[in-house]
Design an enzyme around this catalytic site. Structure first.
Site, PDB file in Angstrom:
ATOM      1  N   LYS A 130     -16.722  35.801  46.157  1.00 52.06           N
ATOM      2  CA  LYS A 130     -16.591  34.521  46.874  1.00 52.06           C
ATOM      3  C   LYS A 130     -15.393  33.673  46.409  1.00 52.06           C
ATOM      4  CE  LYS A 130     -20.871  34.082  49.291  1.00 52.06           C
ATOM      5  NZ  LYS A 130     -22.093  34.817  48.976  1.00 52.06           N
TER       6      LYS A 130
ATOM      7  N   ASP B 221     -25.686  38.353  38.994  1.00 50.81           N
ATOM      8  CA  ASP B 221     -24.914  38.225  40.222  1.00 50.81           C
ATOM      9  C   ASP B 221     -24.413  36.782  40.314  1.00 50.81           C
ATOM     10  OD1 ASP B 221     -23.951  37.880  42.761  1.00 50.81           O
ATOM     11  OD2 ASP B 221     -25.635  38.834  43.781  1.00 50.81           O
TER      12      ASP B 221
ATOM     13  N   TYR C 230     -25.125  37.123  61.106  1.00 55.03           N
ATOM     14  CA  TYR C 230     -26.546  36.876  61.346  1.00 55.03           C
ATOM     15  C   TYR C 230     -26.789  36.152  62.676  1.00 55.03           C
ATOM     16  CZ  TYR C 230     -27.852  38.785  56.887  1.00 55.03           C
ATOM     17  OH  TYR C 230     -28.075  39.655  55.861  1.00 55.03           O
TER      18      TYR C 230
ATOM     19  N   TYR D 140     -30.744  36.561  46.854  1.00 56.16           N
ATOM     20  CA  TYR D 140     -29.845  37.134  47.858  1.00 56.16           C
ATOM     21  C   TYR D 140     -28.713  37.844  47.130  1.00 56.16           C
ATOM     22  CZ  TYR D 140     -26.532  37.907  51.533  1.00 56.16           C
ATOM     23  OH  TYR D 140     -25.659  38.529  52.388  1.00 56.16           O
TER      24      TYR D 140
HETATM   25  C1  LIG Z   1     -22.540  36.138  49.225  1.00 57.47           C
HETATM   26  C2  LIG Z   1     -23.269  36.812  48.153  1.00 57.47           C
HETATM   27  C3  LIG Z   1     -23.252  38.210  48.018  1.00 57.47           C
HETATM   28  C4  LIG Z   1     -22.569  39.112  49.019  1.00 57.47           C
HETATM   29  O1  LIG Z   1     -21.193  38.880  49.087  1.00 57.47           O
HETATM   30  P1  LIG Z   1     -20.387  39.346  50.402  1.00 57.47           P
HETATM   31  O2  LIG Z   1     -18.955  39.075  50.037  1.00 57.47           O
HETATM   32  O3  LIG Z   1     -20.894  38.509  51.529  1.00 57.47           O
HETATM   33  O4  LIG Z   1     -20.672  40.787  50.604  1.00 57.47           O
HETATM   34  C5  LIG Z   1     -23.928  38.763  46.945  1.00 57.47           C
HETATM   35  N1  LIG Z   1     -24.574  37.999  46.054  1.00 57.47           N
HETATM   36  C6  LIG Z   1     -24.604  36.648  46.143  1.00 57.47           C
HETATM   37  C7  LIG Z   1     -25.323  35.856  45.105  1.00 57.47           C
HETATM   38  C8  LIG Z   1     -23.972  36.016  47.206  1.00 57.47           C
HETATM   39  O5  LIG Z   1     -24.029  34.679  47.308  1.00 57.47           O
END
Ligand SMILES: *Cc1c(COP(=O)(O)O)cnc(C)c1O
Length: 453
Positions: free
Chosen positions: A303, A274, A46, A173
């Site tokens: 992550k 998510d 970004y 996000y």
């Molecule tokens: C970071 C994140 C993503 C995307 O993961 P990447 O490994 O950066 O593609 C999706 N959902 C949430 C909640 C995130 O924090």
């Protein structure tokens, strides 16, 4: 510098050897020209090409990043939620090395391997009971793409192809690929730039009832109307449980999740959770979903999955949805990345999960939460500070006006800490292994920088 410049430098071959060996060879690098090359040729996340300062890191240990000029910074970011056990951890290093000597990679189509099986078993064990089918993929965004495909293919198999849209929350996000982007907050995700390419989804307001306030039933009202009105075209609801991360670092009430689960059931819509940011203890529970006792139909992890060592993510679903997809026209889930279930990444994920489960992460996260609550409280009275909030090992100071990112980061680096604010948010999410003294340095830097501002 010529095209080959960097490759010819000493240090490219660093690694292997004893811990810290990389540091010495990195000292030979001409950092002034390397940084100029970086600025001319490398994109950072970004950022416009060449924009803003970047600081070269040559090694890291525990919660300390070592910069090329010899300074060390206490890490307040866990490299974006990922490095929960700290850097250069002997157990995780060993897991990678041992797997490296056996098998670095092999295709997953028609073949399998121990690390993938061991990892999938652990994921099935530590997630809610109905989740028992595991898709391993490369990154969080891809895990979200896979989750969306699962939901859409499931409804196709059920003879309801009109159910292909998603209901998402404002302030959310979910990643940077196109389908994942389509469910991110439409304003901060800049959907208007990609009109026609990014599918148009349906958005409910950001959950207004804070995590620790009394539950306010009106907080779910608009969501309830939207899901009822659109149920015939909705494949799934997608949300980040309890903590909306990169979309605003906002903590909402667990009852909201229970209401969403009940509404999804009532209207025959799937629920995608998510937990890419929140999974593996960050919020004080292993999964943020555990605060509500809710099981989703599809779950995304990423992550911290590998303790921040390698990129890897997972999408889990139920036997019912997996069986549905198997009986669809396609006859299979339409996804299969080249590096699916990379053995190095799976091996370090297994080691990271075992390390987490064998340790006292709950006490550590609680201690971090208590200390941040005490020490960030000093920000509350400051000019220009709108809110201070802490949940688990996440501490957030929200300002009235957007911060000057580059100026603030430079001041934090001068203070010996690594903190990267965004928008109106200055936040701390240290590795769980941080000591009270190091955490005090982080919180004091936030207080000082905000007092001076
Ligand atoms: C970071 C994140 C993503 C995307 O993961 P990447 O490994 O950066 O593609 C999706 N959902 C949430 C909640 C995130 O924090």
């Amino acid at each position: 510098m010529g095209k080959r410049g960097l490759q010819d430098e000493p240090g490219r071959e660093a690694g292997g050897g004893p811990r810290g060996a990389g540091t010495d060879s990195e000292r030979g690098r001409d950092w002034a020209s390397a940084l100029a090359w970086d600025q001319a040729h490398l994109w950072h996340p970004y950022a416009a090409a060449g924009e803003g300062p970047v600081w070269p890191v040559v090694s890291a240990e525990g919660v300390r990043l070592r910069l090329a000029d010899g300074r060390t910074l206490i890490d307040g970011m866990s490299s974006w939620w990922a490095v929960i056990h700290g850097y250069n951890h002997p157990v995780l290093n060993r897991a990678v090395r041992e797997q490296l000597d056996r098998l670095a990679h092999v295709m997953f189509g028609g073949l399998t391997h121990g690390p993938a099986i061991d990892l999938a078993k652990r994921l099935v064990d530590l997630t809610p009971t109905p989740l028992e089918r595991v898709f391993l993929c490369d990154s969080g965004s891809v895990a979200v793409e896979v989750a969306i495909k699962m939901a859409i293919q499931y409804w196709q198999a059920r003879g309801q192809p009109a159910k292909h849209r998603l209901l998402a929350l404002r302030g959310g996000y979910h990643g940077d690929t196109l389908a994942a982007m389509s469910v991110c907050d439409p304003i901060t995700g800049m959907h208007r730039l990609f009109t026609g390419l990014v599918p148009q989804q349906i958005f409910a307001p950001r959950p207004t009832c804070p995590f620790d306030a009394p539950w306010d039933p009106s907080a779910i009202a608009e969501f309830a109307q939207l899901i009822a009105a659109h149920k015939d075209e909705l494949a799934a609801v997608i949300l980040e449980p309890i903590v909306q991360g990169a979309g605003g670092m906002w903590f909402y009430h667990p009852q909201y999740l229970r209401e969403v689960r009940a509404l999804c059931d009532a209207h025959d819509v799937l629920l995608i959770a998510d937990e890419i940011a929140t999974g593996f203890g960050r919020t004080g529970r292993l999964l943020a979903l555990d605060y509500a006792g809710v099981a989703p139909d599809i779950l995304c992890l990423g992550k911290a999955l590998t303790g921040g060592y390698m990129t890897l993510a997972a999408t889990l679903t139920t036997a019912r949805i997996a069986a549905g997809i198997a009986h669809s026209d396609a006859g299979c889930l339409m996804h299969g990345p080249t590096f699916m279930a990379n053995p190095l990444a799976c091996a370090v994920a297994v080691a990271s999960i075992d390390l987490l489960m064998a340790g006292d992460w709950q006490d550590r996260v609680r201690r971090i939460a208590d200390q941040m609550t005490r020490e960030l409280e000093a920000c509350r009275g400051l000019d220009g500070v709108r809110d201070v909030r802490v949940l688990g090992a996440i501490g957030v100071v929200e300002t009235e006006a957007p911060c000057d990112l580059h100026a603030l980061m430079a001041r934090f680096v001068d203070a010996g800490v690594w903190i990267r604010p965004f928008g109106r948010l200055i936040y701390l999410m240290p590795p769980y292994v941080i000591s009270p003294d190091d955490l005090s340095v982080l919180t004091a830097s936030v207080v000082r920088v905000l007092s001076d501002a």
